[in-house]
Design a protein around this motif. Structure first.
Motif, short mmCIF file in Angstrom:
data_model
loop_
_atom_site.label_atom_id
_atom_site.label_comp_id
_atom_site.label_asym_id
_atom_site.label_seq_id
_atom_site.Cartn_x
_atom_site.Cartn_y
_atom_site.Cartn_z
N ALA A 68 0.82 -1.21 0.00
CA ALA A 68 0.00 0.00 0.00
C ALA A 68 0.86 1.26 0.00
N GLY A 69 1.92 1.26 0.81
CA GLY A 69 2.77 2.44 0.89
C GLY A 69 3.45 2.76 -0.43
N ILE A 70 3.88 1.72 -1.16
CA ILE A 70 4.54 1.94 -2.45
C ILE A 70 3.54 2.35 -3.52
N SER A 71 2.44 1.61 -3.62
CA SER A 71 1.49 1.85 -4.72
C SER A 71 0.80 3.20 -4.61
N MET A 72 0.50 3.64 -3.39
CA MET A 72 -0.20 4.92 -3.24
C MET A 72 0.70 6.11 -3.55
N ASN A 73 2.01 5.89 -3.67
CA ASN A 73 2.92 6.94 -4.13
C ASN A 73 3.16 6.86 -5.62
N VAL A 74 3.41 5.65 -6.12
CA VAL A 74 3.85 5.50 -7.50
C VAL A 74 2.69 5.64 -8.48
N GLN A 75 1.50 5.17 -8.10
CA GLN A 75 0.36 5.23 -9.02
C GLN A 75 0.03 6.66 -9.47
N PRO A 76 -0.24 7.61 -8.53
CA PRO A 76 -0.56 8.96 -9.01
C PRO A 76 0.60 9.62 -9.75
N MET A 77 1.84 9.26 -9.40
CA MET A 77 2.99 9.81 -10.11
C MET A 77 3.02 9.30 -11.55
N TYR A 78 2.77 8.01 -11.74
CA TYR A 78 2.74 7.42 -13.08
C TYR A 78 1.60 8.01 -13.91
N PHE A 79 0.41 8.14 -13.29
CA PHE A 79 -0.72 8.73 -14.00
C PHE A 79 -0.46 10.18 -14.39
N GLY A 80 0.06 10.96 -13.43
CA GLY A 80 0.29 12.38 -13.68
C GLY A 80 1.34 12.64 -14.74
N GLU A 81 2.39 11.80 -14.77
CA GLU A 81 3.45 11.98 -15.77
C GLU A 81 3.02 11.50 -17.15
N SER A 82 2.00 10.66 -17.22
CA SER A 82 1.53 10.12 -18.50
C SER A 82 0.38 10.91 -19.09
N ALA A 83 -0.25 11.77 -18.28
CA ALA A 83 -1.46 12.47 -18.72
C ALA A 83 -1.13 13.75 -19.47
N PRO A 84 -1.99 14.15 -20.42
CA PRO A 84 -1.84 15.48 -21.03
C PRO A 84 -2.16 16.57 -20.03
N LYS A 85 -1.62 17.76 -20.25
CA LYS A 85 -1.73 18.84 -19.27
C LYS A 85 -3.18 19.18 -18.92
N HIS A 86 -4.06 19.18 -19.92
CA HIS A 86 -5.44 19.61 -19.66
C HIS A 86 -6.26 18.55 -18.94
N LEU A 87 -5.75 17.31 -18.85
CA LEU A 87 -6.44 16.25 -18.12
C LEU A 87 -5.61 15.68 -16.98
N ARG A 88 -4.52 16.35 -16.65
CA ARG A 88 -3.58 15.83 -15.66
C ARG A 88 -4.24 15.59 -14.31
N GLY A 89 -5.06 16.53 -13.86
CA GLY A 89 -5.71 16.40 -12.56
C GLY A 89 -6.71 15.27 -12.52
N ALA A 90 -7.56 15.19 -13.57
CA ALA A 90 -8.61 14.17 -13.59
C ALA A 90 -8.02 12.77 -13.67
N ILE A 91 -6.98 12.59 -14.49
CA ILE A 91 -6.38 11.26 -14.64
C ILE A 91 -5.63 10.87 -13.37
N SER A 92 -4.89 11.80 -12.78
CA SER A 92 -4.18 11.49 -11.53
C SER A 92 -5.16 11.16 -10.42
N LEU A 93 -6.29 11.86 -10.42
CA LEU A 93 -7.28 11.66 -9.35
C LEU A 93 -8.01 10.34 -9.48
N SER A 94 -7.92 9.69 -10.66
CA SER A 94 -8.59 8.39 -10.82
C SER A 94 -8.04 7.36 -9.84
N SER A 95 -6.80 7.56 -9.38
CA SER A 95 -6.25 6.67 -8.35
C SER A 95 -7.08 6.74 -7.07
N ALA A 96 -7.49 7.95 -6.68
CA ALA A 96 -8.32 8.11 -5.49
C ALA A 96 -9.72 7.55 -5.70
#
Length: 435
Positions: A68-96
């Protein structure tokens, strides 16, 4: 109680490991390898009954805490770095969103009629292997983080191919330009370690913001609301056999709120959602305290207490639950981002552990006023966000950095103000070379 606290401590410890692993190995491989802890923990939980060993359950919880400690850090980082700027927040937030969905799913399968009975508890503890198996079957087909490939590895061709696979079309020059600009800004910089951030004035207010908001996410009392829910439902006259079904509604509230936050975050912005969530939680903490104080004098106050539980959780899901996790992606550069996630994750788990330890004493000492400290935390967090946290919606890292620069070097006339323009020109040169 002990396994839960152990889970929180191990999650905090391995929030640091998650950030370190994410730049030593790729983001995707870090998530895949992390499933070793999940599968091993699930296997131990599944076989613990046959082995008649409670030690296997404790070891299982330790391994799940690492996962849990590893995945809850790496998942939003992976999503945020892969998302386009205009959807960065929505895609990163999908982890939550899926985290809250997991809470609801856990509440459902934990019903006595499903896996919450005496003969089936070992299957309940091992059921978290199912999402891990799904990830193992699907994640290998996904590309690596484009920013990691270009900035950390210097592989321009792999970055462009990853962007093509993620977008399903040819790479937009503006998107590649932004990544090249960040590469130029961080050229020659080694990955930061957590203690480096504490001594770097250029990220002072970014670090302060992440630490305060990550701590407030756990100190706001949302997890304590779940603890208090059964008592409130019982006081409202709900039968003990029915409470387990009503409790599912609390998880459903957070899940619904996270979906709404996902839909609104690119329209309203991070600052608005965070501040609005904390302000609403402050209001509901006050109303909840009043309802608890008068529930023995006014009959309908117990129903008001029930309403406050759901509205408090809804307010939490609309802001802090999702937005907090994406902040390190947006306000730190590529070299500092893993270390920032280590600190943010550690603050979240440490404060969750502290709340779990002191809440019983708050209840016994403050009685119906036990949510006053949580309301104070929510109010102070909203004030901090309103005064010090800039909006990051739709902005590049260079623009966000310039806004924090005004706080980090307040009153100083340095050459840093002119750097973003020079770095942008350097990024254009790199882009022309790449194309």
């Amino acid at each position: 109680m002990l396994p839960q606290l152990l889970f929180k401590l191990l999650s905090m410890k391995h929030s640091w490991n998650g950030g370190t692993s994410s730049w030593r190995i790729t983001r995707k491989n870090c998530l895949l390898l992390n499933n070793i802890f999940l599968m091993t923990g699930a296997l131990l939980a599944l076989t613990s009954r046959a082995a008649k060993s409670f030690e296997m359950i404790i070891i299982s919880r330790v391994l799940i805490g690492i996962n849990a400690g590893i995945s809850m850090n790496v998942q939003p980082m992976y999503f945020g770095e892969s998302a386009p700027k205009h959807l960065r927040g929505a895609i990163s937030l999908s982890s939550a969103v899926f985290t809250s969905f997991g809470v609801v799913l856990g509440q459902v399968v934990g019903l006595r009629e499903i896996l919450g009975s005496e003969p089936c508890w070992q299957y309940l503890l091992a059921s978290n292997a199912i999402p891990g198996l799904i990830q193992l079957l699907t994640l290998p087909w996904f590309p690596e983080s484009p920013r990691y490939l270009l900035i950390d590895k210097g592989d321009k061709e792999a970055c462009i191919n990853a962007l093509r696979r993620l977008r399903g079309c040819e790479v937009q020059s503006s998107e590649l330009d932004e990544i090249l600009q960040e590469q130029a800004e961080t050229k020659g910089m080694r990955p930061s370690r957590p203690w480096d951030l504490f001594t770097d004035r250029a990220v002072r207010w970014q670090l302060i913001s992440v630490m305060i908001i990550s701590s407030a996410m756990q100190l706001c009392g949302n997890d304590s609301i779940y603890f208090y829910a059964s008592y409130v439902f019982k006081e409202a006259g709900i039968a003990d056999d029915t409470i387990q079904y009503i409790t599912i509604g609390t998880g459903t509230c957070e899940f619904t709120a996270c979906i709404m936050c996902n839909l609104l975050i690119e329209r309203k912005g991070r600052r608005f959602m965070l501040m609005g969530g904390f302000i609403l939680m402050t209001i509901w903490a006050i109303v909840f305290t009043i309802a608890l104080a008068f529930e023995h004098y006014i009959s309908w106050m117990s129903y008001l207490s029930m309403a406050c539980i759901f509205t408090y959780i809804l307010s939490f899901g609309m802001g802090p639950a999702g937005v907090t996790g994406i902040l390190p992606t947006e306000i730190f550069n590529q070299t500092a981002r893993p270390a920032a996630y280590m600190i943010a994750g550690s603050m979240m788990w440490l404060n969750l552990f502290i709340v779990g330890m002191i809440f019983p004493f708050l209840v016994s000492g403050l009685s119906e006023y036990c949510f006053v400290p949580f309301g104070a935390v929510c109010l102070m967090s909203a004030l901090y966000i309103g005064f010090f946290l800039p909006e990051t919606k739709g902005k590049s890292l260079s623009v966000i950095t310039r806004e924090f620069h005004k706080l980090n070097f307040k009153g100083q006339d340095t050459s840093l103000e002119s750097q973003p323009q020079a770095q942008y020109q350097l990024g254009e040169v790199c882009l022309s070379t790449a194309l």
